[in-house]
Design a protein around this motif. Structure first.
Motif, PDB file in Angstrom:
ATOM      1  N   THR A  83      22.720  56.787  45.809  1.00  0.00           N
ATOM      2  CA  THR A  83      23.723  56.081  46.609  1.00  0.00           C
ATOM      3  C   THR A  83      23.748  54.603  46.260  1.00  0.00           C
ATOM      4  O   THR A  83      24.820  53.999  46.106  1.00  0.00           O
ATOM      5  CB  THR A  83      23.441  56.253  48.109  1.00  0.00           C
ATOM      6  N   LEU A  84      22.581  54.016  46.122  1.00  0.00           N
ATOM      7  CA  LEU A  84      22.497  52.589  45.813  1.00  0.00           C
ATOM      8  C   LEU A  84      23.114  52.292  44.453  1.00  0.00           C
ATOM      9  O   LEU A  84      23.894  51.332  44.298  1.00  0.00           O
ATOM     10  CB  LEU A  84      21.038  52.138  45.853  1.00  0.00           C
ATOM     11  N   LEU A  85      22.810  53.122  43.465  1.00  0.00           N
ATOM     12  CA  LEU A  85      23.312  52.888  42.116  1.00  0.00           C
ATOM     13  C   LEU A  85      24.827  53.117  42.031  1.00  0.00           C
ATOM     14  O   LEU A  85      25.562  52.285  41.484  1.00  0.00           O
ATOM     15  CB  LEU A  85      22.586  53.799  41.127  1.00  0.00           C
ATOM     16  N   THR A  90      30.530  51.227  41.990  1.00  0.00           N
ATOM     17  CA  THR A  90      31.842  51.305  42.643  1.00  0.00           C
ATOM     18  C   THR A  90      32.224  49.967  43.268  1.00  0.00           C
ATOM     19  O   THR A  90      33.359  49.492  43.120  1.00  0.00           O
ATOM     20  CB  THR A  90      31.828  52.394  43.718  1.00  0.00           C
ATOM     21  N   GLY A  91      31.273  49.377  43.975  1.00  0.00           N
ATOM     22  CA  GLY A  91      31.546  48.088  44.599  1.00  0.00           C
ATOM     23  C   GLY A  91      31.810  46.995  43.577  1.00  0.00           C
ATOM     24  O   GLY A  91      32.680  46.139  43.786  1.00  0.00           O
ATOM     25  N   GLY A  92      31.078  47.043  42.462  1.00  0.00           N
ATOM     26  CA  GLY A  92      31.306  46.057  41.414  1.00  0.00           C
ATOM     27  C   GLY A  92      32.692  46.174  40.812  1.00  0.00           C
ATOM     28  O   GLY A  92      33.367  45.158  40.563  1.00  0.00           O
ATOM     29  N   LEU A  93      33.138  47.416  40.583  1.00  0.00           N
ATOM     30  CA  LEU A  93      34.495  47.620  40.057  1.00  0.00           C
ATOM     31  C   LEU A  93      35.554  47.164  41.052  1.00  0.00           C
ATOM     32  O   LEU A  93      36.557  46.533  40.681  1.00  0.00           O
ATOM     33  CB  LEU A  93      34.699  49.098  39.705  1.00  0.00           C
ATOM     34  N   LEU A  94      35.336  47.489  42.335  1.00  0.00           N
ATOM     35  CA  LEU A  94      36.284  47.078  43.365  1.00  0.00           C
ATOM     36  C   LEU A  94      36.389  45.559  43.433  1.00  0.00           C
ATOM     37  O   LEU A  94      37.490  44.987  43.490  1.00  0.00           O
ATOM     38  CB  LEU A  94      35.853  47.640  44.721  1.00  0.00           C
ATOM     39  N   LEU A 112      34.032  43.347  50.369  1.00  0.00           N
ATOM     40  CA  LEU A 112      33.573  44.715  50.624  1.00  0.00           C
ATOM     41  C   LEU A 112      32.857  45.274  49.402  1.00  0.00           C
ATOM     42  O   LEU A 112      31.822  45.943  49.530  1.00  0.00           O
ATOM     43  CB  LEU A 112      34.761  45.599  50.994  1.00  0.00           C
ATOM     44  N   GLY A 113      33.398  45.021  48.219  1.00  0.00           N
ATOM     45  CA  GLY A 113      32.751  45.497  47.001  1.00  0.00           C
ATOM     46  C   GLY A 113      31.347  44.943  46.838  1.00  0.00           C
ATOM     47  O   GLY A 113      30.449  45.635  46.324  1.00  0.00           O
ATOM     48  N   LEU A 114      31.130  43.722  47.297  1.00  0.00           N
ATOM     49  CA  LEU A 114      29.811  43.105  47.156  1.00  0.00           C
ATOM     50  C   LEU A 114      28.787  43.687  48.129  1.00  0.00           C
ATOM     51  O   LEU A 114      27.601  43.769  47.811  1.00  0.00           O
ATOM     52  CB  LEU A 114      29.925  41.588  47.364  1.00  0.00           C
ATOM     53  N   VAL A 115      29.242  44.089  49.328  1.00  0.00           N
ATOM     54  CA  VAL A 115      28.277  44.516  50.355  1.00  0.00           C
ATOM     55  C   VAL A 115      28.202  46.034  50.501  1.00  0.00           C
ATOM     56  O   VAL A 115      27.306  46.530  51.202  1.00  0.00           O
ATOM     57  CB  VAL A 115      28.634  43.892  51.720  1.00  0.00           C
TER      58      VAL A 115
END
Length: 414
Positions: A83-85, A90-94, A112-115
């Motif tokens: 989940t973390l990876l 996903t968050g980085g792409l967002l 949101l992508g960062l957190v």
């Protein structure tokens, strides 16, 4: 941990998690302008979808495991790590996409992508604690998160932009994640993290993600579709009526997401099915009781809750209350199927979600908004009948010596 204490802690944990989500929106609404709260709500909706997908893929297959041996403990560690990876990617792409877009909503989505890795990993840890029969640890972590998020948001100035609120909300989950990670590391020490079984083709999470999409998106889109091509008041009336039954949604989520580890303590499938049937009866009675309470509310209280939507929503209470009673039975039927043979739930979800759309549309054509509500109720009744018919067949098959597909077998593998 004793079964009774585990049940109490599990229900309390679900209550704390639901209360956190509710209070976050309440506090954000009080701090924000109308426009900023709309942006925050949109971002929070995106988070809710990601949370549902994450729970379906990693959390729900995890809680179907039985026993607390090295394999199960290693699976808990692996689920949180995956989940973390994945959420970090996903968050980085967002964030990378949204940072290039103009507007305050895009800025809030960047935050949101960062957190998102923090909040999703902390949620998966809750499933891990349930699997390890340590529901009190999930309750402790979620209580810490509740305190931290309310404290952090309370320090924000009035008129704070949506992006700032999203960032503060996400980072406030970090203490709970650190606590969960530390305790989980001690509980799973010496077990390797293996991500390959979670990514292989036969992983149950893939089926559960499809179920989540079908079960949640189909009904939502069909209601929106009726509002678009028919009467827009349909959306407000149906959404208003279902909002009143929010507490029951918490109970249904608790049953499907965190019930398997508790029911897995029982010795045989027959005992598990009986316990699930008893739970279905209890939840159905609760739904009927809650509908009765709502029906007896004075109009002044109802208007305080839903404003001008109250009269139309109140007219739908008999249908919506009946629907939720049927949903209680169907939800517990799906829970029993996941304990007996988790691969049988997807066809039922697909078929009867589409049937519910047909009943909704037909009901609206025959009886307007009230007919649409009774159509949804009929869809829930049909799903409940189908699930328990399938449970009866699997139980008879097991008694005849042809054991159904094992949930434990799905969780194992290289």
């Amino acid at each position: 941990m004793r079964a009774r204490a585990a049940v109490v802690c599990s229900v309390a944990d679900q209550g704390v998690a639901a209360l956190t989500n509710i209070l976050v929106l309440v506090v954000a609404a009080r701090l924000s302008t109308v426009a900023d709260f709309a942006r925050f709500s949109a971002v929070y909706l995106v988070f809710s979808v990601l949370l549902g997908v994450s729970g379906a893929y990693t959390g729900q297959p995890l809680v179907l495991r039985r026993g607390a041996g090295d394999e199960t403990r290693g699976a808990c560690r692996s689920a949180v790590l995956l989940t973390l990876l994945v959420s970090a990617v996903t968050g980085g792409l967002l964030a990378a996409v949204c940072v290039l877009l103009p507007g305050e909503t895009a800025h809030a989505l960047t935050m949101l992508g960062l957190v998102i890795p923090v909040v999703l990993a902390q949620d998966t840890a809750r499933y891990a604690f349930a699997t390890l029969h340590a529901q009190h640890l999930a309750l402790a972590a979620d209580t810490l998160r509740l305190v931290c998020v309310l404290g952090a948001l309370a320090l924000q100035p009035h008129g704070a932009p949506a992006a700032r609120l999203v960032l503060v909300w996400g980072l406030s989950a970090l203490p709970a994640l650190v606590l969960s990670a530390a305790v989980l590391h001690r509980r799973t020490a010496g077990t390797p993290a293996r991500l390959r079984p979670l990514l292989r083709k036969g992983h149950l999470g893939r089926r559960f993600v499809v179920e989540f999409g079908v079960g949640n998106a189909t009904s939502q889109l069909s209601v929106l579709g009726l509002g678009a091509v028919g009467n827009p008041l349909v959306v407000g009336a149906l959404r208003g009526a279902t909002t009143l039954f929010g507490p029951l949604n918490v109970l249904f989520t608790s049953a499907t997401g965190f019930g398997p580890p508790l029911l897995g303590r029982l010795a045989t499938d027959r005992l598990r099915v009986r316990a699930t049937a008893a739970l279905a009866g209890l939840l159905a009675i609760t739904a009927a009781g809650w509908a009765t309470v709502l029906a007896l509310l004075p109009d002044s209280v109802g208007r305080h809750l839903l404003g001008d939507t109250w009269p139309t929503a109140a007219a739908l209470l008999p249908a919506t209350g009946s629907q939720y009673a049927a949903m209680a039975v169907g939800t517990c039927g799906l829970l029993a199927l996941r304990l007996l043979d988790p691969r049988t739930t997807l066809p039922i979800q697909v078929v009867f979600s589409l049937a519910a759309v047909a009943f909704l549309t037909g009901g609206y054509l025959l009886g307007g908004v009230t007919g649409a509500a009774w159509g949804l109720c009929l869809g829930s009744v049909c799903k409940a009948v189908a699930t328990w018919t399938r449970v009866a067949r699997l139980t008879r098959r097991a008694e005849q010596g042809r054991a159904p597909f094992s949930a434990t077998a799905v969780g194992s593998g290289p």
